[in-house]
Design a protein around this motif. Structure first.
Motif, PDB file in Angstrom:
ATOM      1  N   THR A  68      29.931  39.128  36.871  1.00 43.52           N
ATOM      2  CA  THR A  68      30.355  37.994  36.048  1.00 43.52           C
ATOM      3  C   THR A  68      30.267  36.669  36.795  1.00 43.52           C
ATOM      4  OG1 THR A  68      32.681  38.150  36.694  1.00 43.52           O
ATOM      5  CG2 THR A  68      31.968  39.466  34.798  1.00 43.52           C
ATOM      6  N   GLY A  69      30.172  36.735  38.124  1.00 44.49           N
ATOM      7  CA  GLY A  69      30.164  35.529  38.932  1.00 44.49           C
ATOM      8  C   GLY A  69      31.545  34.956  39.164  1.00 44.49           C
ATOM      9  N   GLU A  70      32.608  35.646  38.733  1.00 43.28           N
ATOM     10  CA  GLU A  70      33.971  35.136  38.872  1.00 43.28           C
ATOM     11  C   GLU A  70      34.501  35.350  40.288  1.00 43.28           C
ATOM     12  OE1 GLU A  70      35.783  35.817  34.405  1.00 43.28           O
ATOM     13  OE2 GLU A  70      35.776  37.500  35.814  1.00 43.28           O
ATOM     14  N   THR A  71      35.246  34.373  40.769  1.00 41.50           N
ATOM     15  CA  THR A  71      35.886  34.482  42.077  1.00 41.50           C
ATOM     16  C   THR A  71      37.366  34.170  41.928  1.00 41.50           C
ATOM     17  OG1 THR A  71      33.854  33.780  43.200  1.00 41.50           O
ATOM     18  CG2 THR A  71      35.895  33.701  44.466  1.00 41.50           C
ATOM     19  N   TYR A  72      38.203  35.136  42.271  1.00 40.73           N
ATOM     20  CA  TYR A  72      39.650  34.989  42.243  1.00 40.73           C
ATOM     21  C   TYR A  72      40.126  34.715  43.672  1.00 40.73           C
ATOM     22  CZ  TYR A  72      39.552  37.163  37.603  1.00 40.73           C
ATOM     23  OH  TYR A  72      39.306  37.454  36.273  1.00 40.73           O
ATOM     24  N   THR A  73      41.001  33.734  43.835  1.00 38.65           N
ATOM     25  CA  THR A  73      41.510  33.391  45.155  1.00 38.65           C
ATOM     26  C   THR A  73      43.018  33.194  45.092  1.00 38.65           C
ATOM     27  OG1 THR A  73      41.147  31.017  44.786  1.00 38.65           O
ATOM     28  CG2 THR A  73      39.362  32.255  45.841  1.00 38.65           C
ATOM     29  N   ALA A  74      43.660  33.440  46.217  1.00 36.17           N
ATOM     30  CA  ALA A  74      45.088  33.152  46.342  1.00 36.17           C
ATOM     31  C   ALA A  74      45.382  32.747  47.770  1.00 36.17           C
ATOM     32  CB  ALA A  74      45.933  34.360  45.950  1.00 36.17           C
ATOM     33  N   LEU A  75      46.282  31.802  47.911  1.00 33.04           N
ATOM     34  CA  LEU A  75      46.707  31.293  49.210  1.00 33.04           C
ATOM     35  C   LEU A  75      48.224  31.181  49.176  1.00 33.04           C
ATOM     36  CD1 LEU A  75      45.890  29.996  51.961  1.00 33.04           C
ATOM     37  CD2 LEU A  75      45.830  27.804  50.766  1.00 33.04           C
ATOM     38  N   THR A  76      48.889  31.752  50.174  1.00 32.29           N
ATOM     39  CA  THR A  76      50.342  31.736  50.190  1.00 32.29           C
ATOM     40  C   THR A  76      50.885  30.315  50.045  1.00 32.29           C
ATOM     41  OG1 THR A  76      50.437  33.707  51.583  1.00 32.29           O
ATOM     42  CG2 THR A  76      52.381  32.300  51.558  1.00 32.29           C
ATOM     43  N   ALA A  83      50.260  28.250  47.675  1.00 34.55           N
ATOM     44  CA  ALA A  83      49.355  27.327  46.978  1.00 34.55           C
ATOM     45  C   ALA A  83      48.854  27.876  45.656  1.00 34.55           C
ATOM     46  CB  ALA A  83      48.166  26.967  47.875  1.00 34.55           C
ATOM     47  N   GLY A  84      49.356  29.041  45.224  1.00 24.75           N
ATOM     48  CA  GLY A  84      48.999  29.570  43.916  1.00 24.75           C
ATOM     49  C   GLY A  84      47.794  30.488  43.919  1.00 24.75           C
ATOM     50  N   ALA A  85      47.522  31.052  42.748  1.00 24.69           N
ATOM     51  CA  ALA A  85      46.377  31.921  42.514  1.00 24.69           C
ATOM     52  C   ALA A  85      45.445  31.239  41.530  1.00 24.69           C
ATOM     53  CB  ALA A  85      46.832  33.272  41.960  1.00 24.69           C
ATOM     54  N   HIS A  86      44.138  31.430  41.720  1.00 23.46           N
ATOM     55  CA  HIS A  86      43.161  30.710  40.910  1.00 23.46           C
ATOM     56  C   HIS A  86      41.969  31.595  40.562  1.00 23.46           C
ATOM     57  CE1 HIS A  86      45.421  27.522  42.975  1.00 23.46           C
ATOM     58  NE2 HIS A  86      45.118  26.755  41.929  1.00 23.46           N
ATOM     59  N   LEU A  87      41.368  31.294  39.436  1.00 27.20           N
ATOM     60  CA  LEU A  87      40.090  31.861  39.030  1.00 27.20           C
ATOM     61  C   LEU A  87      39.099  30.711  38.941  1.00 27.20           C
ATOM     62  CD1 LEU A  87      37.996  33.783  37.846  1.00 27.20           C
ATOM     63  CD2 LEU A  87      39.172  33.610  35.626  1.00 27.20           C
ATOM     64  N   ASP A  88      38.164  30.692  39.890  1.00 31.24           N
ATOM     65  CA  ASP A  88      37.175  29.610  39.939  1.00 31.24           C
ATOM     66  C   ASP A  88      37.838  28.240  39.849  1.00 31.24           C
ATOM     67  OD1 ASP A  88      35.045  31.410  40.178  1.00 31.24           O
ATOM     68  OD2 ASP A  88      34.886  31.632  38.007  1.00 31.24           O
ATOM     69  N   GLY A  89      38.949  28.092  40.556  1.00 30.24           N
ATOM     70  CA  GLY A  89      39.655  26.816  40.606  1.00 30.24           C
ATOM     71  C   GLY A  89      40.698  26.606  39.531  1.00 30.24           C
ATOM     72  N   ARG A  90      40.748  27.469  38.522  1.00 31.32           N
ATOM     73  CA  ARG A  90      41.726  27.322  37.440  1.00 31.32           C
ATOM     74  C   ARG A  90      42.968  28.124  37.770  1.00 31.32           C
ATOM     75  NH1 ARG A  90      42.777  30.611  33.258  1.00 31.32           N
ATOM     76  NH2 ARG A  90      40.867  31.823  33.570  1.00 31.32           N
ATOM     77  N   PRO A  91      44.165  27.507  37.694  1.00 31.97           N
ATOM     78  CA  PRO A  91      45.394  28.235  38.046  1.00 31.97           C
ATOM     79  C   PRO A  91      45.619  29.452  37.163  1.00 31.97           C
ATOM     80  CG  PRO A  91      45.802  25.868  37.923  1.00 31.97           C
ATOM     81  CD  PRO A  91      44.424  26.100  37.354  1.00 31.97           C
ATOM     82  N   LEU A  92      46.128  30.508  37.778  1.00 30.84           N
ATOM     83  CA  LEU A  92      46.460  31.739  37.065  1.00 30.84           C
ATOM     84  C   LEU A  92      47.967  31.866  36.912  1.00 30.84           C
ATOM     85  CD1 LEU A  92      44.068  34.271  38.852  1.00 30.84           C
ATOM     86  CD2 LEU A  92      43.753  33.215  36.603  1.00 30.84           C
ATOM     87  N   HIS A  93      48.389  32.469  35.795  1.00 31.42           N
ATOM     88  CA  HIS A  93      49.800  32.703  35.541  1.00 31.42           C
ATOM     89  C   HIS A  93      49.955  34.056  34.866  1.00 31.42           C
ATOM     90  CE1 HIS A  93      50.556  28.489  36.477  1.00 31.42           C
ATOM     91  NE2 HIS A  93      49.569  28.174  35.662  1.00 31.42           N
TER      92      HIS A  93
END
Length: 274
Positions: free
Chosen positions: A134-142, A144-154
């Protein structure tokens, strides 16, 4: 220097490190994507042949991940056993799953990813999960939140397990009989209480969905650091709750794992504690 400034500098440094980690993980994902068309011709008739096929995928990704991540943090250790569990020695460690959902890749199924997590003093501080198809990249930093391609996740706002989707996963194909029976009993219990129960591998993809608010709870018995640490950080940074199946604090030494939206966490513990 104040503690606030020191914390800000650490977060800024880790944010740059997260970006470099994401580049490495995407590059490894591209290499695995190039092998995905071969899935239709992968055949194995013995356990040894299966292990060789899985290792070929792992090696393809590791040939990219190991040098790049080692360059980012030369003093960080490298966890060799992706199926290993328990606490790590002091310091920083890279916990990597070069082909999370590897068996799915071999079978031509789309549920697979590449993950890399930096663990500092036995706590995940940053993670990257990339889905090459899909080309999606999920990231999280202690912090600083969790993100999907820069969009915040909740995580979801669901407050009724009976209206929620729950999921579980098989930690490994050769699990002992006691754990297998425990998994089966828990699925039965959750089928009675949740709206829908999903059962599939790998764990990380379910945890991405918890962090993104698409499903409401995920549980698993046993499991490896590489299976659970990326999702644990993503869910926590997205506002979810992490514990073991009895509601106690989760550590890599725990024999069960539960990640849930806050509104259904208590109900999920009750269901799994029967």
């Amino acid at each position: 220097m104040s503690a606030t400034l020191q914390t800000a500098e650490v977060v800024s440094f880790d944010a740059d490190l997260l970006a470099g980690t994401a580049d490495a993980v995407r590059a490894a994902g591209s290499a695995l994507l190039g092998r995905f068309g071969e899935a239709e011709v992968v055949r194995y008739e013995t356990w040894e042949e299966l292990m060789r096929a899985l290792a070929a995928n792992d090696d393809t990704a590791l040939d990219i991940l190991r040098p790049r991540l080692s360059q980012l943090r030369p003093d960080a250790g490298w966890v060799e056993d992706e199926l290993g569990g328990g606490a790590l020695p002091p310091g920083e460690w890279w916990v990597v799953d070069p082909a999370e959902g590897n068996v799915n890749h071999l079978h031509g199924l789309p549920e697979w990813a590449v993950t890399a997590t930096l663990v500092r003093e036995n706590r995940p501080v940053l993670t990257v999960v990339h889905l090459p198809l899909t080309g999606e990249t999920y990231t999280a930093l202690t912090g600083a939140g969790a993100h999907l391609d820069g969009r915040p996740l909740h995580v979801s706002q669901t407050a009724d397990l009976g209206l929620g989707i729950a999921a579980t996963s098989q930690a490994r194909p050769d699990e002992d009989e006691e754990v297998v029976r425990r998994v089966g009993s828990s699925i039965t219990a959750m089928l009675l209480d949740a709206l829908v129960v999903r059962v599939a591998v790998p764990a990380t993809l379910h945890l991405l969905n918890v962090a993104a608010g698409r499903i409401d709870a995920f549980w698993q018995y046993a499991g490896a650091r590489a299976d659970l640490l990326p999702g644990a950080l993503l869910v926590t940074e997205a506002g979810g709750r992490i514990s073991d199946a009895q509601g106690r604090p989760w550590t890599p030494q725990s024999d069960s794992f539960l990640a849930a939206a806050p509104g259904v966490h208590t109900d999920a513990v009750t269901t799994l504690s029967r």
